[in-house]
Design a protein around this motif. Structure first.
Motif, mmCIF file in Angstrom:
data_model
loop_
_atom_site.group_PDB
_atom_site.id
_atom_site.type_symbol
_atom_site.label_atom_id
_atom_site.label_comp_id
_atom_site.label_asym_id
_atom_site.label_seq_id
_atom_site.Cartn_x
_atom_site.Cartn_y
_atom_site.Cartn_z
ATOM 1 N N LEU A 131 22.044 25.356 31.277
ATOM 2 C CA LEU A 131 21.026 26.301 30.847
ATOM 3 C C LEU A 131 19.978 25.484 30.105
ATOM 4 O O LEU A 131 20.321 24.707 29.209
ATOM 5 C CB LEU A 131 21.614 27.358 29.902
ATOM 6 N N CYS A 132 18.730 25.642 30.476
ATOM 7 C CA CYS A 132 17.653 24.875 29.857
ATOM 8 C C CYS A 132 16.465 25.788 29.638
ATOM 9 O O CYS A 132 15.985 26.433 30.574
ATOM 10 C CB CYS A 132 17.262 23.703 30.750
ATOM 11 N N GLY A 133 15.998 25.827 28.404
ATOM 12 C CA GLY A 133 14.831 26.641 28.094
ATOM 13 C C GLY A 133 13.946 25.951 27.093
ATOM 14 O O GLY A 133 14.345 24.980 26.452
ATOM 15 N N HIS A 134 12.724 26.455 26.967
ATOM 16 C CA HIS A 134 11.797 25.880 25.998
ATOM 17 C C HIS A 134 10.928 26.967 25.389
ATOM 18 O O HIS A 134 10.830 28.076 25.900
ATOM 19 C CB HIS A 134 10.941 24.782 26.634
ATOM 20 N N ASP A 135 10.315 26.604 24.281
ATOM 21 C CA ASP A 135 9.435 27.523 23.560
ATOM 22 C C ASP A 135 7.963 27.160 23.723
ATOM 23 O O ASP A 135 7.113 27.654 23.005
ATOM 24 C CB ASP A 135 9.806 27.560 22.078
ATOM 25 N N GLY A 136 7.666 26.264 24.667
ATOM 26 C CA GLY A 136 6.310 25.791 24.866
ATOM 27 C C GLY A 136 6.044 24.473 24.171
ATOM 28 O O GLY A 136 5.033 23.817 24.402
ATOM 29 N N ARG A 137 6.958 24.075 23.314
ATOM 30 C CA ARG A 137 6.814 22.832 22.562
ATOM 31 C C ARG A 137 7.998 21.897 22.793
ATOM 32 O O ARG A 137 7.852 20.744 23.112
ATOM 33 C CB ARG A 137 6.674 23.170 21.078
ATOM 34 N N ARG A 138 9.191 22.446 22.587
ATOM 35 C CA ARG A 138 10.422 21.670 22.763
ATOM 36 C C ARG A 138 11.400 22.459 23.603
ATOM 37 O O ARG A 138 11.417 23.676 23.588
ATOM 38 C CB ARG A 138 11.059 21.369 21.410
ATOM 39 N N ALA A 139 12.249 21.705 24.280
ATOM 40 C CA ALA A 139 13.262 22.326 25.128
ATOM 41 C C ALA A 139 14.641 22.092 24.532
ATOM 42 O O ALA A 139 14.838 21.218 23.689
ATOM 43 C CB ALA A 139 13.202 21.741 26.526
ATOM 44 N N CYS A 140 15.595 22.883 25.013
ATOM 45 C CA CYS A 140 16.978 22.732 24.582
ATOM 46 C C CYS A 140 17.897 22.956 25.778
ATOM 47 O O CYS A 140 17.647 23.827 26.606
ATOM 48 C CB CYS A 140 17.290 23.730 23.469
ATOM 49 N N PHE A 141 18.930 22.122 25.854
ATOM 50 C CA PHE A 141 19.984 22.296 26.845
ATOM 51 C C PHE A 141 21.120 23.078 26.197
ATOM 52 O O PHE A 141 21.489 22.824 25.057
ATOM 53 C CB PHE A 141 20.556 20.953 27.291
ATOM 54 N N TYR A 142 21.695 23.973 26.960
ATOM 55 C CA TYR A 142 22.861 24.745 26.539
ATOM 56 C C TYR A 142 23.900 24.697 27.655
ATOM 57 O O TYR A 142 23.560 24.698 28.839
ATOM 58 C CB TYR A 142 22.500 26.218 26.305
ATOM 59 N N HIS A 143 25.145 24.700 27.283
ATOM 60 C CA HIS A 143 26.255 24.848 28.239
ATOM 61 C C HIS A 143 26.182 23.852 29.403
ATOM 62 O O HIS A 143 26.329 24.223 30.565
ATOM 63 C CB HIS A 143 26.318 26.271 28.769
ATOM 64 N N VAL A 144 25.973 22.609 29.089
ATOM 65 C CA VAL A 144 25.970 21.562 30.114
ATOM 66 C C VAL A 144 27.422 21.313 30.517
ATOM 67 O O VAL A 144 28.256 21.004 29.664
ATOM 68 C CB VAL A 144 25.337 20.262 29.573
ATOM 69 N N CYS A 145 27.723 21.478 31.798
ATOM 70 C CA CYS A 145 29.113 21.301 32.204
ATOM 71 C C CYS A 145 29.228 20.944 33.678
ATOM 72 O O CYS A 145 28.359 21.264 34.478
ATOM 73 C CB CYS A 145 29.926 22.556 31.923
ATOM 74 N N VAL A 146 30.320 20.251 33.982
ATOM 75 C CA VAL A 146 30.691 19.911 35.358
ATOM 76 C C VAL A 146 32.184 20.201 35.503
ATOM 77 O O VAL A 146 32.976 19.848 34.628
ATOM 78 C CB VAL A 146 30.398 18.428 35.682
ATOM 79 N N ASN A 147 32.537 20.841 36.591
ATOM 80 C CA ASN A 147 33.936 21.100 36.905
ATOM 81 C C ASN A 147 34.719 19.802 36.774
ATOM 82 O O ASN A 147 34.286 18.755 37.259
ATOM 83 C CB ASN A 147 34.019 21.651 38.330
ATOM 84 N N GLU A 148 35.868 19.865 36.123
ATOM 85 C CA GLU A 148 36.653 18.661 35.839
ATOM 86 C C GLU A 148 36.993 17.877 37.098
ATOM 87 O O GLU A 148 37.080 16.650 37.073
ATOM 88 C CB GLU A 148 37.904 19.035 35.055
#
Length: 147
Positions: free
Chosen positions: A60-77
């Motif tokens: 999940l990746c989103g931004h506010d127009g200035r900075r972005a943030c990654f959330y829930h970065v995952c890969v199946n084991e």
């Protein structure tokens, strides 16, 4: 194959999240409704990786127009150590650059040894010059960890 995440991917992504030991899910923020709102606000920056006809990675990746943030970065084991995480990170960063975003951050639990090792290998900077503060606006939004 890495591609943009859509709300149609939600069920597979949610199942992926629930398959990863120690993964923290928010009772409200990770609902279909909340993810739909997030993806509508950030329609081109979140990613999934599809292998063998199923989603095996997500960011999940989103931004506010200035900075972005990654959330829930995952890969199946079962699919780790094949460059999928790196491909998704690069994909999201390219999408952010198209939107003129110049910086991205993320939070990783200190107990997430696999994740922290990955981010160090990717040359991300672990900051020690800031404190992270949190304020809960809705007590019903609890973090539940996958056993």
């Amino acid at each position: 194959m890495v591609r943009i995440m859509t709300i149609e991917d939600y069920d597979q992504v949610y199942a992926l999240w629930n398959s990863i030991h120690g993964f923290g899910l928010r009772t409200l923020d990770d609902s279909r409704e909340a993810i739909d709102i997030f993806l509508k606000r950030n329609p081109t920056t979140s990613a999934v990786d599809v292998e063998d006809g199923k989603i095996v990675g997500a960011i999940l990746c989103g931004h506010d127009g200035r900075r972005a943030c990654f959330y829930h970065v995952c890969v199946n084991e079962q699919y780790r150590m094949h460059g999928i995480g790196k491909k998704m990170v690069n994909f999201c960063c390219m999408q952010l650059k198209k939107e003129k975003i110049n910086k991205v951050c993320l939070n990783a639990f200190v107990t997430n040894e696999v994740g922290n090792k990955f981010w160090k290998k990717m040359n991300w900077t672990l900051r020690d010059d800031m404190n992270y503060y949190d304020f809960v606006l809705n007590d019903e939004n609890k973090t539940v960890f996958v056993p």
